[in-house]
Design an enzyme around this catalytic site. Structure first.
Site, PDB file in Angstrom:
ATOM      1  N   GLU A  96       0.964  -1.097  -0.127  1.00 58.93           N
ATOM      2  CA  GLU A  96      -0.072   0.167  -0.054  1.00 58.93           C
ATOM      3  C   GLU A  96       0.762   1.201   0.138  1.00 58.93           C
ATOM      4  O   GLU A  96       2.033   1.378   0.709  1.00 58.93           O
ATOM      5  CB  GLU A  96      -0.777   0.072   1.284  1.00 58.93           C
ATOM      6  CG  GLU A  96      -1.865   1.153   1.586  1.00 58.93           C
ATOM      7  CD  GLU A  96      -2.930   1.552   0.439  1.00 58.93           C
ATOM      8  OE1 GLU A  96      -3.515   0.653  -0.187  1.00 58.93           O
ATOM      9  OE2 GLU A  96      -2.804   2.561  -0.225  1.00 58.93           O
ATOM     10  N   LEU A  97       0.596   2.335  -0.816  1.00 62.64           N
ATOM     11  CA  LEU A  97       1.229   3.491  -1.085  1.00 62.64           C
ATOM     12  C   LEU A  97       1.071   4.460  -0.137  1.00 62.64           C
ATOM     13  O   LEU A  97       1.872   5.427   0.382  1.00 62.64           O
ATOM     14  CB  LEU A  97       1.058   3.962  -2.259  1.00 62.64           C
ATOM     15  CG  LEU A  97       1.805   5.364  -3.035  1.00 62.64           C
ATOM     16  CD1 LEU A  97       3.121   4.946  -2.639  1.00 62.64           C
ATOM     17  CD2 LEU A  97       1.590   5.411  -4.326  1.00 62.64           C
ATOM     18  N   ASP A 152      -7.452   2.411  -8.414  1.00 60.11           N
ATOM     19  CA  ASP A 152      -7.799   3.787  -8.604  1.00 60.11           C
ATOM     20  C   ASP A 152      -8.286   3.863 -10.077  1.00 60.11           C
ATOM     21  O   ASP A 152      -7.190   3.432 -10.889  1.00 60.11           O
ATOM     22  CB  ASP A 152      -6.443   4.859  -8.413  1.00 60.11           C
ATOM     23  CG  ASP A 152      -6.912   6.249  -7.971  1.00 60.11           C
ATOM     24  OD1 ASP A 152      -7.768   6.745  -8.655  1.00 60.11           O
ATOM     25  OD2 ASP A 152      -6.209   7.034  -7.537  1.00 60.11           O
ATOM     26  N   THR A 227     -13.185  -7.182   1.072  1.00 56.82           N
ATOM     27  CA  THR A 227     -12.685  -5.880   1.156  1.00 56.82           C
ATOM     28  C   THR A 227     -13.769  -4.767   1.375  1.00 56.82           C
ATOM     29  O   THR A 227     -14.768  -4.780   1.135  1.00 56.82           O
ATOM     30  CB  THR A 227     -12.093  -5.482  -0.420  1.00 56.82           C
ATOM     31  OG1 THR A 227     -13.252  -5.313  -1.424  1.00 56.82           O
ATOM     32  CG2 THR A 227     -11.366  -6.321  -0.756  1.00 56.82           C
ATOM     33  N   GLU A 228     -12.974  -3.787   2.158  1.00 63.15           N
ATOM     34  CA  GLU A 228     -13.746  -2.443   2.658  1.00 63.15           C
ATOM     35  C   GLU A 228     -14.525  -1.644   1.273  1.00 63.15           C
ATOM     36  O   GLU A 228     -15.773  -1.483   1.570  1.00 63.15           O
ATOM     37  CB  GLU A 228     -13.092  -1.593   3.404  1.00 63.15           C
ATOM     38  CG  GLU A 228     -12.493  -1.831   4.763  1.00 63.15           C
ATOM     39  CD  GLU A 228     -11.640  -3.005   4.488  1.00 63.15           C
ATOM     40  OE1 GLU A 228     -11.018  -3.529   3.697  1.00 63.15           O
ATOM     41  OE2 GLU A 228     -11.333  -3.466   5.786  1.00 63.15           O
ATOM     42  N   GLU A 229     -13.737  -1.742   0.250  1.00 65.86           N
ATOM     43  CA  GLU A 229     -14.273  -1.155  -1.014  1.00 65.86           C
ATOM     44  C   GLU A 229     -15.426  -1.926  -1.561  1.00 65.86           C
ATOM     45  O   GLU A 229     -16.448  -1.197  -1.772  1.00 65.86           O
ATOM     46  CB  GLU A 229     -13.091  -1.044  -1.958  1.00 65.86           C
ATOM     47  CG  GLU A 229     -13.275   0.203  -2.976  1.00 65.86           C
ATOM     48  CD  GLU A 229     -13.446   1.400  -2.155  1.00 65.86           C
ATOM     49  OE1 GLU A 229     -14.002   2.359  -2.992  1.00 65.86           O
ATOM     50  OE2 GLU A 229     -12.695   1.767  -1.171  1.00 65.86           O
TER      51      GLU A 229
END
Lengths: 252, 427
Positions: A96-97, A152, A227-229
């Site tokens: 993760e960035l 994204d 996943t949350e998304e």
């Protein structure tokens, strides 16, 4: 006040970190120069800090194990945590960035390890730019699964090169995946779904997974539910677009 | 706060200083030097200065040339640079047979071993390929469009090289990375199969070269870097075989009167053919370092330092031909301020025998082509001593601005994030 003195950012009842203290911007520029440490090569990745139980100094048996699953852009880590109990013997890492989000996942895993002794020892997270540094973390053909969940979308055409699934980056993913390894992608943006499908279809080293195999794969269900998304899309009654492909041996 | 627009302006101006480049025809028929936008070629067989003919529809280069190279057969020559043009020349007529337009500035070029493809890398990390088809040198072919072949994700590519057997294509970038790709049969469809990554450098990789002998025809890769090391690699596995630290040999770097903490970058590498010697040019060294590569033991060691007396000659580019046993060097910079013309100075080293005398730096009158050659390639015969130091300083600044990542303190980073919404919430 009444909050736990050692961990004011963690919930008192569950010991898990609370998201409101780890809010971050939804987007991060993958093109900017990184200032976080990056391992010089895969042999420099310190497994003992990521998986202390598997790589304790006394236990030599597990020390030859390598990471096999990579969740690229793992976000808040929902998928990793579901996979951890589904594949307890497999080492996996989330990349993760965004620094705060990585921090959250780190705390979450630590808290889960405390709450469930012996469990969640096979997952970890690292803050890195996976569009630049995949070869620094994984050797050739090391991975058996790669996940790209709700990346994204980068709608503007001039920003398409920032998309994590792109024709040239697939070369690097094909390098890190073993032959037969599987790449999982999912999005709620139709345009991006088409793009990811097209990129994978046009790449000579990937083929689409047949639908019966896809249904039999226990991981498929997790893509949208874990996943949350994915849960958010589900709550809002949105559609998801799945593309799951297998790494092929290159034809000569 | 400190980032005033003026600072940015300065940055841009500094990066526009391009080093002088040199290339030698495989059988030393000619020598080419690029300085700024100027491409100068001297025909050694005929002993005259070549005048270039460009009737492919374009003009000559309009901005700094960043890469020049002869093909392995010597029939082709390619030049490219900041004006986003890649020019393919015939070395017989010195006509430009094709001009390829790039979308971005070009940083490196390579020609496939059979001479049928030209590859070039742009500043955004994409390597493009163009077919040189049905080339006979007499007729200019229609200007072609290049196809993207592979990409280093938005990292400046510093060097491209084909393996001696032509099977692999090697590309190096400022993110410390060397990628070895299988060169496909149809490169216009892209090169997707990565053979290996050679990782180990801790700064930008600046140059690549292959060492190969009759016993090891597949060759081994050597790479130079901003971390002051030259490394030896096995490209089929990507494994690091040996590291040669040249920092001590290069000596402490005196720069603007202050001894700098950062190390002296390796600027160019050149293998002396039919031997296992590698000539190395280093940012601060007045001369070259010769490394010996022991291919059976897989080691790389300093054999000798050849220093150059006289001028402050710090080579920016090295070249050699198959047959001659001469190493050609050039130093120079394209842009030295308002009142000075660009500097280019050519020197030649001979005698790279395994046994026998030490390599010697030839005097100007001993240089093949003599004064006529120097007059063409340097633009003048004698050069003021002071210019060399100015050029070396300008090049060093320009190179580090271009390739070394800027380091900001934590406070400065946090300060720059002050306006972000997620930062505001905290308070």
């Amino acid at each position: 006040m009444l909050e736990n003195k050692t961990n004011p950012t963690h919930s008192k009842s569950t010991g898990l970190p609370r998201k409101r203290f780890y809010r971050a911007r939804a987007h991060s520029n993958p093109l900017s120069d990184s200032h976080f440490p990056v391992p010089v090569s895969p042999s420099h990745v310190d497994y003992s800090t990521h998986y202390p139980q598997h790589f304790s100094t006394s236990d030599q048996a597990g020390s030859c194990k390598k990471i096999q699953f990579a969740d690229i852009g793992c976000g808040f880590g929902g998928l990793l945590i579901s996979l951890s109990t589904l594949f307890p013997e497999t080492l996996m890492i989330g990349m993760e960035l965004r620094d705060k989000v990585t921090e959250y996942v780190k705390e979450r895993i630590l808290a889960l390890r405390v709450a469930n002794p012996g469990q969640y020892q096979n997952i970890s997270v690292v803050r890195t730019n996976s569009m630049k540094y995949i070869p620094n973390f994984f050797e050739k053909a090391q991975l058996s699964k790669m996940f790209f969940l709700f990346p994204d979308p980068h709608f503007k055409e001039k920003n398409h090169r920032r998309r994590v699934i792109s024709p040239f980056l697939l070369d690097e993913y094909a390098y890190a995946l073993q032959v037969g390894g599987i790449i999982y992608t999912i999005t709620d943006v139709e345009e991006l779904g088409d793009w990811m499908k097209a990129c994978l279809d046009n790449h000579p080293m990937f083929e689409a997974l047949p639908s019966e195999e896809l249904e039999a794969d226990p991981v498929t269900k997790l893509l949208s539910s874990a996943t949350e998304e994915g849960q958010k899309v589900d709550r809002n009654g949105g559609q998801t677009f799945l593309a799951v492909y297998r790494r092929l041996a290159p034809s000569l | 706060m400190e980032d005033t627009p003026m600072e940015y302006e300065e940055t841009n101006k500094d990066t526009e200083v391009a080093p002088a480049l040199i290339a030698v025809h495989p059988t030393q028929n000619s020598v080419a030097v690029a300085i700024g936008s100027d491409l100068r070629v001297f025909d050694l067989l005929g002993g005259w200065a070549v005048s270039l003919v460009d009737d492919s529809g374009g003009s000559l280069h309009k901005d700094s040339i960043r890469a020049i190279r002869y093909g392995a057969s010597g029939k082709l020559f390619v030049s490219a640079g900041d004006d986003k043009l890649v020019k393919i020349w015939s070395t017989e007529s010195w006509r430009c047979i094709s001009t390829v337009c790039s979308e971005k500035r070009v940083t490196a070029v390579a020609i496939s071993k059979d001479g049928s493809y030209v590859c070039f890398a742009d500043k955004f990390g994409v390597v493009w390929v163009v077919e040189v088809e049905g080339f006979d040198g007499s007729q200019p072919s229609p200007n072609k469009k290049a196809a993207p072949m592979l990409s280093h994700y938005c990292s400046i590519i510093t060097s491209l090289e084909f393996s001696p057997d032509g099977r692999f294509f090697v590309s190096a970038d400022r993110d410390f990375k060397i990628r070895v790709t299988v060169f496909p049969r149809k490169p216009l469809d892209g090169a997707h199969e990565i053979q290996s990554f050679s990782l180990g450098h801790t700064e930008f990789v600046s140059c690549l070269a292959f060492v190969c002998t009759q016993e090891y025809p597949q060759g081994f890769l050597v790479s130079g870097s901003g971390d002051s090391t030259v490394r030896l690699w096995d490209i089929s596995s990507g494994s690091l075989l040996d590291t040669c630290d040249i920092r001590e040999k290069a000596g402490p770097l005196e720069f603007k009167g202050i001894e700098e903490e950062c190390c002296a970058a390796v600027t160019d590498l050149c293998t002396i053919l039919d031997s296992t010697l590698v000539a190395v040019a280093v940012q601060s060294l007045q001369g070259i370092i010769l490394l010996r590569c022991d291919l059976s033991a897989r080691t790389l060691n300093v054999a000798k330092v050849v220093s150059i007396k006289g001028d402050t000659f710090i080579p920016t580019s090295l070249a050699t031909s198959v047959s001659s046993g001469l190493l050609w060097m050039v130093t120079g910079a394209s842009n030295l301020g308002d009142f000075q013309s660009p500097l280019a100075r050519v020197r030649v080293v001979s005698d790279f025998m395994e046994t026998g005398p030490d390599p010697t730096v030839l005097e100007d009158d001993e240089t093949p082509g003599g004064e006529k050659l120097l007059g063409k390639l340097q633009g003048r015969v004698s050069i003021d001593e002071k210019v060399f130091l100015t050029a070396a300083e300008a090049l060093k600044t320009s190179m580090s601005k271009l390739l070394i990542k800027k380091q900001y303190s934590t406070e400065k980073r946090e300060f720059r994030k002050r306006g972000r919404n997620d930062k505001k919430l905290k308070q």
